[in-house]
Design a protein around this motif. Structure first.
Motif, PDB file in Angstrom:
ATOM      1  N   ARG A  50       0.831  -1.208   0.000  1.00 39.55           N
ATOM      2  CA  ARG A  50       0.000   0.000   0.000  1.00 39.55           C
ATOM      3  C   ARG A  50       0.861   1.252   0.000  1.00 39.55           C
ATOM      4  O   ARG A  50       0.609   2.204  -0.766  1.00 39.55           O
ATOM      5  CB  ARG A  50      -0.928  -0.011   1.225  1.00 39.55           C
ATOM      6  CG  ARG A  50      -1.748   1.270   1.371  1.00 39.55           C
ATOM      7  CD  ARG A  50      -2.757   1.186   2.491  1.00 39.55           C
ATOM      8  NE  ARG A  50      -2.163   0.976   3.791  1.00 39.55           N
ATOM      9  CZ  ARG A  50      -1.560   1.924   4.499  1.00 39.55           C
ATOM     10  NH1 ARG A  50      -1.425   3.165   4.009  1.00 39.55           N
ATOM     11  NH2 ARG A  50      -1.065   1.658   5.697  1.00 39.55           N
ATOM     12  N   GLU A  51       1.885   1.272   0.854  1.00 46.61           N
ATOM     13  CA  GLU A  51       2.750   2.447   0.928  1.00 46.61           C
ATOM     14  C   GLU A  51       3.552   2.623  -0.361  1.00 46.61           C
ATOM     15  O   GLU A  51       3.796   3.756  -0.791  1.00 46.61           O
ATOM     16  CB  GLU A  51       3.662   2.322   2.146  1.00 46.61           C
ATOM     17  CG  GLU A  51       2.890   2.443   3.457  1.00 46.61           C
ATOM     18  CD  GLU A  51       3.729   2.135   4.681  1.00 46.61           C
ATOM     19  OE1 GLU A  51       4.940   1.851   4.506  1.00 46.61           O
ATOM     20  OE2 GLU A  51       3.183   2.167   5.793  1.00 46.61           O
ATOM     21  N   HIS A  52       3.957   1.499  -0.977  1.00 44.64           N
ATOM     22  CA  HIS A  52       4.669   1.581  -2.259  1.00 44.64           C
ATOM     23  C   HIS A  52       3.781   2.195  -3.338  1.00 44.64           C
ATOM     24  O   HIS A  52       4.267   2.933  -4.209  1.00 44.64           O
ATOM     25  CB  HIS A  52       5.123   0.187  -2.682  1.00 44.64           C
ATOM     26  CG  HIS A  52       5.883   0.170  -3.975  1.00 44.64           C
ATOM     27  ND1 HIS A  52       7.164   0.659  -4.089  1.00 44.64           N
ATOM     28  CD2 HIS A  52       5.534  -0.268  -5.223  1.00 44.64           C
ATOM     29  CE1 HIS A  52       7.577   0.536  -5.332  1.00 44.64           C
ATOM     30  NE2 HIS A  52       6.620  -0.019  -6.040  1.00 44.64           N
ATOM     31  N   LYS A  53       2.481   1.914  -3.273  1.00 44.99           N
ATOM     32  CA  LYS A  53       1.520   2.478  -4.232  1.00 44.99           C
ATOM     33  C   LYS A  53       1.146   3.919  -3.895  1.00 44.99           C
ATOM     34  O   LYS A  53       0.463   4.586  -4.680  1.00 44.99           O
ATOM     35  CB  LYS A  53       0.245   1.625  -4.254  1.00 44.99           C
ATOM     36  CG  LYS A  53       0.384   0.288  -4.953  1.00 44.99           C
ATOM     37  CD  LYS A  53       0.349   0.471  -6.463  1.00 44.99           C
ATOM     38  CE  LYS A  53       0.310  -0.857  -7.192  1.00 44.99           C
ATOM     39  NZ  LYS A  53       0.262  -0.668  -8.660  1.00 44.99           N
ATOM     40  N   GLY A  54       1.563   4.390  -2.728  1.00 45.89           N
ATOM     41  CA  GLY A  54       1.231   5.751  -2.317  1.00 45.89           C
ATOM     42  C   GLY A  54      -0.218   5.922  -1.902  1.00 45.89           C
ATOM     43  O   GLY A  54      -0.774   7.019  -2.002  1.00 45.89           O
ATOM     44  N   LEU A  55      -0.823   4.836  -1.418  1.00 46.35           N
ATOM     45  CA  LEU A  55      -2.231   4.873  -1.024  1.00 46.35           C
ATOM     46  C   LEU A  55      -2.366   5.015   0.483  1.00 46.35           C
ATOM     47  O   LEU A  55      -1.607   4.408   1.243  1.00 46.35           O
ATOM     48  CB  LEU A  55      -2.947   3.597  -1.464  1.00 46.35           C
ATOM     49  CG  LEU A  55      -3.027   3.308  -2.959  1.00 46.35           C
ATOM     50  CD1 LEU A  55      -3.592   1.911  -3.205  1.00 46.35           C
ATOM     51  CD2 LEU A  55      -3.887   4.354  -3.659  1.00 46.35           C
ATOM     52  N   SER A  56      -3.325   5.803   0.908  1.00 49.50           N
ATOM     53  CA  SER A  56      -3.656   5.838   2.322  1.00 49.50           C
ATOM     54  C   SER A  56      -4.511   4.617   2.644  1.00 49.50           C
ATOM     55  O   SER A  56      -5.041   3.944   1.746  1.00 49.50           O
ATOM     56  CB  SER A  56      -4.440   7.105   2.668  1.00 49.50           C
ATOM     57  OG  SER A  56      -5.731   7.068   2.058  1.00 49.50           O
ATOM     58  N   ARG A  57      -4.662   4.335   3.916  1.00 53.26           N
ATOM     59  CA  ARG A  57      -5.508   3.203   4.305  1.00 53.26           C
ATOM     60  C   ARG A  57      -6.949   3.441   3.839  1.00 53.26           C
ATOM     61  O   ARG A  57      -7.633   2.519   3.384  1.00 53.26           O
ATOM     62  CB  ARG A  57      -5.438   3.018   5.821  1.00 53.26           C
ATOM     63  CG  ARG A  57      -6.077   1.736   6.313  1.00 53.26           C
ATOM     64  CD  ARG A  57      -5.825   1.558   7.793  1.00 53.26           C
ATOM     65  NE  ARG A  57      -4.471   1.108   8.047  1.00 53.26           N
ATOM     66  CZ  ARG A  57      -3.896   1.123   9.254  1.00 53.26           C
ATOM     67  NH1 ARG A  57      -4.561   1.606  10.287  1.00 53.26           N
ATOM     68  NH2 ARG A  57      -2.670   0.671   9.409  1.00 53.26           N
ATOM     69  N   MET A  58      -7.405   4.679   3.940  1.00 53.02           N
ATOM     70  CA  MET A  58      -8.771   5.026   3.517  1.00 53.02           C
ATOM     71  C   MET A  58      -8.935   4.793   2.012  1.00 53.02           C
ATOM     72  O   MET A  58      -9.944   4.229   1.560  1.00 53.02           O
ATOM     73  CB  MET A  58      -9.077   6.486   3.855  1.00 53.02           C
ATOM     74  CG  MET A  58     -10.475   6.946   3.447  1.00 53.02           C
ATOM     75  SD  MET A  58     -11.771   6.240   4.498  1.00 53.02           S
ATOM     76  CE  MET A  58     -11.494   7.206   5.994  1.00 53.02           C
ATOM     77  N   GLN A  59      -7.937   5.202   1.230  1.00 52.68           N
ATOM     78  CA  GLN A  59      -8.021   5.042  -0.230  1.00 52.68           C
ATOM     79  C   GLN A  59      -8.046   3.576  -0.648  1.00 52.68           C
ATOM     80  O   GLN A  59      -8.808   3.180  -1.526  1.00 52.68           O
ATOM     81  CB  GLN A  59      -6.838   5.757  -0.889  1.00 52.68           C
ATOM     82  CG  GLN A  59      -6.917   7.266  -0.838  1.00 52.68           C
ATOM     83  CD  GLN A  59      -5.632   7.934  -1.305  1.00 52.68           C
ATOM     84  OE1 GLN A  59      -4.526   7.422  -1.076  1.00 52.68           O
ATOM     85  NE2 GLN A  59      -5.765   9.085  -1.961  1.00 52.68           N
ATOM     86  N   PRO A 111      -6.407  -3.561  -6.298  1.00 55.04           N
ATOM     87  CA  PRO A 111      -5.881  -2.198  -6.186  1.00 55.04           C
ATOM     88  C   PRO A 111      -4.379  -2.151  -5.894  1.00 55.04           C
ATOM     89  O   PRO A 111      -3.724  -1.157  -6.195  1.00 55.04           O
ATOM     90  CB  PRO A 111      -6.669  -1.604  -5.006  1.00 55.04           C
ATOM     91  CG  PRO A 111      -7.911  -2.428  -4.924  1.00 55.04           C
ATOM     92  CD  PRO A 111      -7.529  -3.801  -5.365  1.00 55.04           C
ATOM     93  N   LEU A 112      -3.851  -3.227  -5.328  1.00 54.73           N
ATOM     94  CA  LEU A 112      -2.425  -3.259  -5.015  1.00 54.73           C
ATOM     95  C   LEU A 112      -1.579  -3.748  -6.186  1.00 54.73           C
ATOM     96  O   LEU A 112      -0.344  -3.736  -6.130  1.00 54.73           O
ATOM     97  CB  LEU A 112      -2.166  -4.148  -3.789  1.00 54.73           C
ATOM     98  CG  LEU A 112      -2.712  -3.607  -2.463  1.00 54.73           C
ATOM     99  CD1 LEU A 112      -2.561  -4.658  -1.368  1.00 54.73           C
ATOM    100  CD2 LEU A 112      -2.010  -2.316  -2.074  1.00 54.73           C
ATOM    101  N   GLY A 113      -2.236  -4.204  -7.251  1.00 58.82           N
ATOM    102  CA  GLY A 113      -1.528  -4.632  -8.450  1.00 58.82           C
ATOM    103  C   GLY A 113      -0.839  -5.964  -8.323  1.00 58.82           C
ATOM    104  O   GLY A 113       0.171  -6.219  -9.004  1.00 58.82           O
ATOM    105  N   VAL A 114      -1.348  -6.829  -7.450  1.00 57.77           N
ATOM    106  CA  VAL A 114      -0.782  -8.167  -7.303  1.00 57.77           C
ATOM    107  C   VAL A 114      -1.920  -9.184  -7.406  1.00 57.77           C
ATOM    108  O   VAL A 114      -3.100  -8.837  -7.344  1.00 57.77           O
ATOM    109  CB  VAL A 114      -0.061  -8.345  -5.944  1.00 57.77           C
ATOM    110  CG1 VAL A 114       1.140  -7.423  -5.855  1.00 57.77           C
ATOM    111  CG2 VAL A 114      -1.012  -8.101  -4.780  1.00 57.77           C
TER     112      VAL A 114
END
Length: 231
Positions: free
Chosen positions: A26-35, A69-72
């Protein structure tokens, strides 16, 4: 059977690895937990519980919803949570890292045990003294062993600080021939033959650290795979 981990213990380790893996992705994707929660169609509270390992057995469809959403792939997430990294040594310096980033990198690399080769397991850097480090690792399902017999003595530190690391490494290599170092090396290499073990010290650059000698011996004398912890 004696010596086998319980189902609850295995589930905890797998849940902790999944939690660390999801946070890192998630952090690698630049996403917040909410997003991420919104993109996956789950509640932020559910995602929080998974990422903090408050729940160690999230539903299959919930994990599948997060994978997109995480691309995996779902298979990648499940495999990452269910298995540890390949046996061998991971050279790990915590210089320039926060404890959260460090633990996530270890979990993402499949490390199962951290072998601390500092002479004294204390640090001015928050989170890296023995008790707090042990607790942070445990939350990610990673074990901890302090091997002070493999620490670099104070009188052999100036060569590493003053740009003479080859000199310091040679002195340290000779010290490893004396008790109790051989037993500690045997313990480390026996463990690393079964699982992924991170050899921990402060310096990010292995060339400036005595642990390079340990890693070199693991590779050349014991045929173990040796890699570096990704930044």
């Amino acid at each position: 059977m004696a010596g086998r981990p319980s189902t609850d213990h295995l589930q905890h380790r797998q849940g902790a690895r999944l939690a660390a893996q999801l946070r890192s992705l998630r952090e690698h994707k630049g996403l917040s937990r909410m997003q991420l929660a919104e993109a996956a169609g789950i509640s932020p509270r559910t995602l929080e519980r998974i990422e903090t390992a408050a729940t160690t057995a999230p539903g299959l469809f919930t994990v599948a919803a997060l994978a997109g959403p995480l691309g995996v792939s779902l298979d990648d997430l499940v495999a990452g949570a269910s298995t540890a990294g390949t046996p061998g040594i991971v050279s790990a310096g915590y210089e320039g890292r926060s404890i959260e980033d460090f633990v996530q990198a270890l979990a993402g690399s499949g490390v199962r045990t951290v072998a601390d080769v500092r002479l004294n397991a204390i640090s001015r850097k928050k989170g890296f003294s023995k008790s707090r480090l042990t607790a942070a690792l445990a939350e990610a399902g990673i074990g901890y062993r302090h091997l002070p017999a493999l620490g670099n003595p104070k009188d052999n530190r100036p060569p590493f600080w003053e740009g003479r690391p080859a000199e310091g490494r040679e002195v340290f290599r000779r010290l490893l021939a004396h008790d109790p170092a051989p037993d500690a090396l045997e313990e480390l290499f026996t463990l690393a033959a079964r699982q992924s073990v991170a050899v921990l010290c402060f310096e990010q650059d292995e060339e400036r650290c005595h642990r390079k000698v340990i890693c070199d011996i693991a590779r050349t004398d014991h045929g173990l795979d040796v890699g570096a912890l990704p930044m």
